[in-house]
Design a protein around this motif. Structure first.
Motif, PDB file in Angstrom:
ATOM      1  N   PRO A  31      43.396  48.596  38.664  1.00 39.41           N
ATOM      2  CA  PRO A  31      42.007  47.772  38.307  1.00 39.41           C
ATOM      3  C   PRO A  31      40.926  48.974  38.224  1.00 39.41           C
ATOM      4  O   PRO A  31      41.127  50.136  38.777  1.00 39.41           O
ATOM      5  CB  PRO A  31      41.853  47.232  39.622  1.00 39.41           C
ATOM      6  CG  PRO A  31      43.209  46.893  40.087  1.00 39.41           C
ATOM      7  CD  PRO A  31      44.011  47.918  39.660  1.00 39.41           C
ATOM      8  N   GLY A  32      39.761  48.678  37.535  1.00 34.32           N
ATOM      9  CA  GLY A  32      38.760  49.596  37.294  1.00 34.32           C
ATOM     10  C   GLY A  32      38.793  50.722  36.571  1.00 34.32           C
ATOM     11  O   GLY A  32      38.493  51.590  36.784  1.00 34.32           O
ATOM     12  N   ARG A  85      39.860  56.459  41.274  1.00 34.94           N
ATOM     13  CA  ARG A  85      40.170  56.568  42.808  1.00 34.94           C
ATOM     14  C   ARG A  85      39.697  55.486  43.773  1.00 34.94           C
ATOM     15  O   ARG A  85      38.721  55.225  43.692  1.00 34.94           O
ATOM     16  CB  ARG A  85      39.475  58.078  43.131  1.00 34.94           C
ATOM     17  CG  ARG A  85      40.158  59.240  42.381  1.00 34.94           C
ATOM     18  CD  ARG A  85      39.368  60.447  43.092  1.00 34.94           C
ATOM     19  NE  ARG A  85      38.995  60.395  44.459  1.00 34.94           N
ATOM     20  CZ  ARG A  85      38.300  61.534  44.811  1.00 34.94           C
ATOM     21  NH1 ARG A  85      38.030  62.619  44.242  1.00 34.94           N
ATOM     22  NH2 ARG A  85      37.969  61.510  46.217  1.00 34.94           N
ATOM     23  N   GLY A  86      40.798  55.138  44.334  1.00 33.86           N
ATOM     24  CA  GLY A  86      40.368  54.138  45.640  1.00 33.86           C
ATOM     25  C   GLY A  86      39.256  54.512  46.184  1.00 33.86           C
ATOM     26  O   GLY A  86      38.580  53.849  46.788  1.00 33.86           O
ATOM     27  N   ASP A  87      38.950  55.818  46.635  1.00 34.04           N
ATOM     28  CA  ASP A  87      38.104  56.268  47.454  1.00 34.04           C
ATOM     29  C   ASP A  87      36.789  56.540  46.785  1.00 34.04           C
ATOM     30  O   ASP A  87      35.758  56.799  47.372  1.00 34.04           O
ATOM     31  CB  ASP A  87      38.256  57.203  48.678  1.00 34.04           C
ATOM     32  CG  ASP A  87      38.604  58.726  47.662  1.00 34.04           C
ATOM     33  OD1 ASP A  87      38.576  58.440  46.173  1.00 34.04           O
ATOM     34  OD2 ASP A  87      38.545  59.698  48.271  1.00 34.04           O
ATOM     35  N   ALA A  88      36.693  56.222  45.429  1.00 34.90           N
ATOM     36  CA  ALA A  88      35.255  56.692  44.610  1.00 34.90           C
ATOM     37  C   ALA A  88      34.412  55.371  44.614  1.00 34.90           C
ATOM     38  O   ALA A  88      33.499  55.654  43.824  1.00 34.90           O
ATOM     39  CB  ALA A  88      35.915  57.250  43.487  1.00 34.90           C
ATOM     40  N   TRP A  89      34.989  54.381  45.093  1.00 36.78           N
ATOM     41  CA  TRP A  89      33.955  53.300  44.939  1.00 36.78           C
ATOM     42  C   TRP A  89      32.920  53.263  46.005  1.00 36.78           C
ATOM     43  O   TRP A  89      33.037  53.353  47.190  1.00 36.78           O
ATOM     44  CB  TRP A  89      34.649  51.839  45.277  1.00 36.78           C
ATOM     45  CG  TRP A  89      35.748  51.485  44.178  1.00 36.78           C
ATOM     46  CD1 TRP A  89      36.991  52.153  44.105  1.00 36.78           C
ATOM     47  CD2 TRP A  89      35.794  50.895  42.833  1.00 36.78           C
ATOM     48  NE1 TRP A  89      37.643  51.718  42.875  1.00 36.78           N
ATOM     49  CE2 TRP A  89      37.000  50.940  42.291  1.00 36.78           C
ATOM     50  CE3 TRP A  89      34.504  50.135  42.501  1.00 36.78           C
ATOM     51  CZ2 TRP A  89      37.089  50.150  41.066  1.00 36.78           C
ATOM     52  CZ3 TRP A  89      34.772  49.457  41.323  1.00 36.78           C
ATOM     53  CH2 TRP A  89      35.971  49.483  40.653  1.00 36.78           C
ATOM     54  N   PRO A  90      31.636  53.246  45.350  1.00 35.69           N
ATOM     55  CA  PRO A  90      30.410  53.627  46.274  1.00 35.69           C
ATOM     56  C   PRO A  90      30.297  52.238  47.569  1.00 35.69           C
ATOM     57  O   PRO A  90      30.575  51.184  47.096  1.00 35.69           O
ATOM     58  CB  PRO A  90      29.289  53.383  45.492  1.00 35.69           C
ATOM     59  CG  PRO A  90      29.807  54.033  44.465  1.00 35.69           C
ATOM     60  CD  PRO A  90      31.324  53.312  44.390  1.00 35.69           C
ATOM     61  N   GLY A 113      28.747  49.427  43.512  1.00 38.55           N
ATOM     62  CA  GLY A 113      28.691  50.046  42.373  1.00 38.55           C
ATOM     63  C   GLY A 113      29.786  50.450  41.939  1.00 38.55           C
ATOM     64  O   GLY A 113      31.059  50.919  42.719  1.00 38.55           O
ATOM     65  N   PRO A 114      30.357  50.746  40.589  1.00 33.85           N
ATOM     66  CA  PRO A 114      31.787  51.517  40.070  1.00 33.85           C
ATOM     67  C   PRO A 114      31.663  52.954  40.247  1.00 33.85           C
ATOM     68  O   PRO A 114      30.761  53.655  40.655  1.00 33.85           O
ATOM     69  CB  PRO A 114      31.530  51.060  38.516  1.00 33.85           C
ATOM     70  CG  PRO A 114      30.121  50.993  38.352  1.00 33.85           C
ATOM     71  CD  PRO A 114      29.390  50.335  39.396  1.00 33.85           C
ATOM     72  N   TRP A 141      41.861  58.006  38.903  1.00 32.23           N
ATOM     73  CA  TRP A 141      42.955  58.144  39.869  1.00 32.23           C
ATOM     74  C   TRP A 141      43.742  59.234  39.753  1.00 32.23           C
ATOM     75  O   TRP A 141      44.250  60.089  40.848  1.00 32.23           O
ATOM     76  CB  TRP A 141      43.795  57.055  40.002  1.00 32.23           C
ATOM     77  CG  TRP A 141      44.702  56.791  38.737  1.00 32.23           C
ATOM     78  CD1 TRP A 141      44.503  56.143  37.557  1.00 32.23           C
ATOM     79  CD2 TRP A 141      46.016  57.180  38.658  1.00 32.23           C
ATOM     80  NE1 TRP A 141      45.533  56.365  36.736  1.00 32.23           N
ATOM     81  CE2 TRP A 141      46.494  56.868  37.350  1.00 32.23           C
ATOM     82  CE3 TRP A 141      46.813  57.968  39.635  1.00 32.23           C
ATOM     83  CZ2 TRP A 141      47.902  57.267  36.758  1.00 32.23           C
ATOM     84  CZ3 TRP A 141      48.053  58.233  39.252  1.00 32.23           C
ATOM     85  CH2 TRP A 141      48.592  58.076  37.897  1.00 32.23           C
ATOM     86  N   ASP A 142      43.985  60.095  38.546  1.00 36.94           N
ATOM     87  CA  ASP A 142      44.735  61.107  38.287  1.00 36.94           C
ATOM     88  C   ASP A 142      44.022  62.186  37.902  1.00 36.94           C
ATOM     89  O   ASP A 142      44.581  63.274  37.610  1.00 36.94           O
ATOM     90  CB  ASP A 142      45.819  60.805  37.193  1.00 36.94           C
ATOM     91  CG  ASP A 142      44.917  60.630  35.831  1.00 36.94           C
ATOM     92  OD1 ASP A 142      43.775  60.155  36.008  1.00 36.94           O
ATOM     93  OD2 ASP A 142      45.478  60.718  34.671  1.00 36.94           O
TER      94      ASP A 142
END
Length: 370
Positions: free
Chosen positions: A69-70, A74-79, A83-84, A337-338
């Motif tokens: 998704p998205g 990165r999973g930890d990059a979602w504020p 927000g995206p 993510w990568d």
């Protein structure tokens, strides 16, 4: 809690990655309305009521489902505000700029749809809006971030005007053109735009992606995203071949081209093949005064992410040696993510002088950063 790396000494060979220049950072908008302050009344209404019309057949969705998704963030990059990833400057500072003491980050905004817009007038308006948005949301509050000029390649007048408008503006470092377009970039119809970029001192950034409306591979439409994804690199190879063989670098000798997020281990093999065919077919391409590999070494730069990882890590040194350690620049691809962590991106130890070039000095010289 994140551990800051700012206090490590940059002259420590073990910390040569610190203080690097990141050549691929992706900013993102919170909502499409973020662009409205930079659009005229006509185009604000157009965006709200009609919206963008991409060249691809499935205009409102990706051609192939992505891996997560998205768009692979990165999973930890979602504020925390919902927000995206890439939309929160504070989080970008925390996870990238401050953590690694990044000297400069080159923004690569894959937003706005200007390059693939069927309505080229609207595309031109969106290109200007995205450029203004980059400055207002990122570059002005954070001088370490440098913008990439968005243009609509199929609207020559607006593209040249936007390039010339940004000439001399230290917030902008390059002109972004997606590799996938209506025609190969070596075509004569694009030369005035490329010449304008060179005359204004801007390298051309070919960031992997784009929407051509054509089948994504030379053999037609792929069945799976697994097939679609490597075809992006093939589009890079096509553009390098087009620009070299159609004499772009002879006609525009000051043009500099950066291949972003397309790997680079394939570049020597492509150059060898082009040289081999040029030795036999040079009568067909009289514009080429030298071997294709010479133009590639002189005019092409590459970024590291996603870096290839050969089974024998030392083979990477041979690849970089052929391309030239002065033509390779480091990138993270934050916040995907990568993305690459500068501490672990290379699976082989780089010579000290190469590390300085790749992590900092090549980008500093190309983009004229102080």
């Amino acid at each position: 809690m994140n551990v800051t790396l700012r206090d490590h000494r940059l002259d420590d060979p073990a910390q040569s990655h610190l203080g690097f220049i990141d050549c691929d950072v992706h900013p993102y908008f919170r909502t499409q309305a973020d662009f409205d302050p930079f659009l005229s009344t006509r185009w604000r209404e157009h965006r709200r009521t009609i919206g963008g019309r991409s060249r691809q057949g499935l205009a409102k969705t990706s051609l192939y489902p992505r891996m997560s998704p998205g768009n692979g963030m990165r999973g930890d990059a979602w504020p925390k505000d919902g927000g995206p990833p890439g939309s929160d400057l504070g989080l970008m500072r925390e996870q990238l700029l401050d953590l690694f003491d990044v000297r400069y980050g080159l923004l690569a905004p894959l937003v706005g749809g200007a390059a693939a817009e069927r309505n080229v007038e609207f595309g031109a308006a969106m290109a200007v809006a995205v450029n203004e948005w980059q400055c207002a949301a990122f570059c002005d509050p954070e001088p370490r971030l440098k913008a990439s000029i968005q243009i609509t390649l199929e609207h020559e007048a607006s593209a040249i005007a936007e390039i010339e408008r940004r000439a001399g503006d230290a917030r902008f470092a390059q002109v972004n053109i997606p590799p996938r377009g209506l025609e190969p970039l070596g075509r004569h119809r694009y030369r005035k735009i490329l010449a304008a970029a060179a005359a204004s001192g801007f390298p051309i950034s070919l960031h992997l992606g784009g929407t051509s409306g054509h089948a994504s591979t030379g053999g037609g439409w792929a069945s799976f995203y697994h097939e679609e994804h490597p075809s992006y690199v093939q589009s890079m190879q096509t553009l390098v071949t087009s620009m070299v063989c159609e004499g772009i670098f002879e006609e525009i000798p000051d043009l500099k081209v950066v291949l972003v997020e397309g790997g680079f281990a394939w570049l020597p093999a492509l150059a060898w093949r082009l040289d081999k065919h040029w030795a036999r077919l040079r009568a067909e391409v009289p514009a080429l005064k030298r071997a294709p590999s010479e133009y590639i070494r002189e005019h092409i730069w590459v970024t590291t992410q996603p870096i290839e990882e050969p089974e024998r890590p030392a083979d990477m040194l041979s690849i970089i040696e052929w391309i030239g350690p002065d033509r390779v620049m480091f990138s993270t691809d934050y916040p995907h993510w990568d993305q690459d962590d500068p501490r672990y991106a290379f699976k082989v130890r780089l010579p000290k002088d190469w590390a300085r070039l790749i992590y900092r000095e090549n980008a500093r010289a190309l983009y004229r950063l102080d």
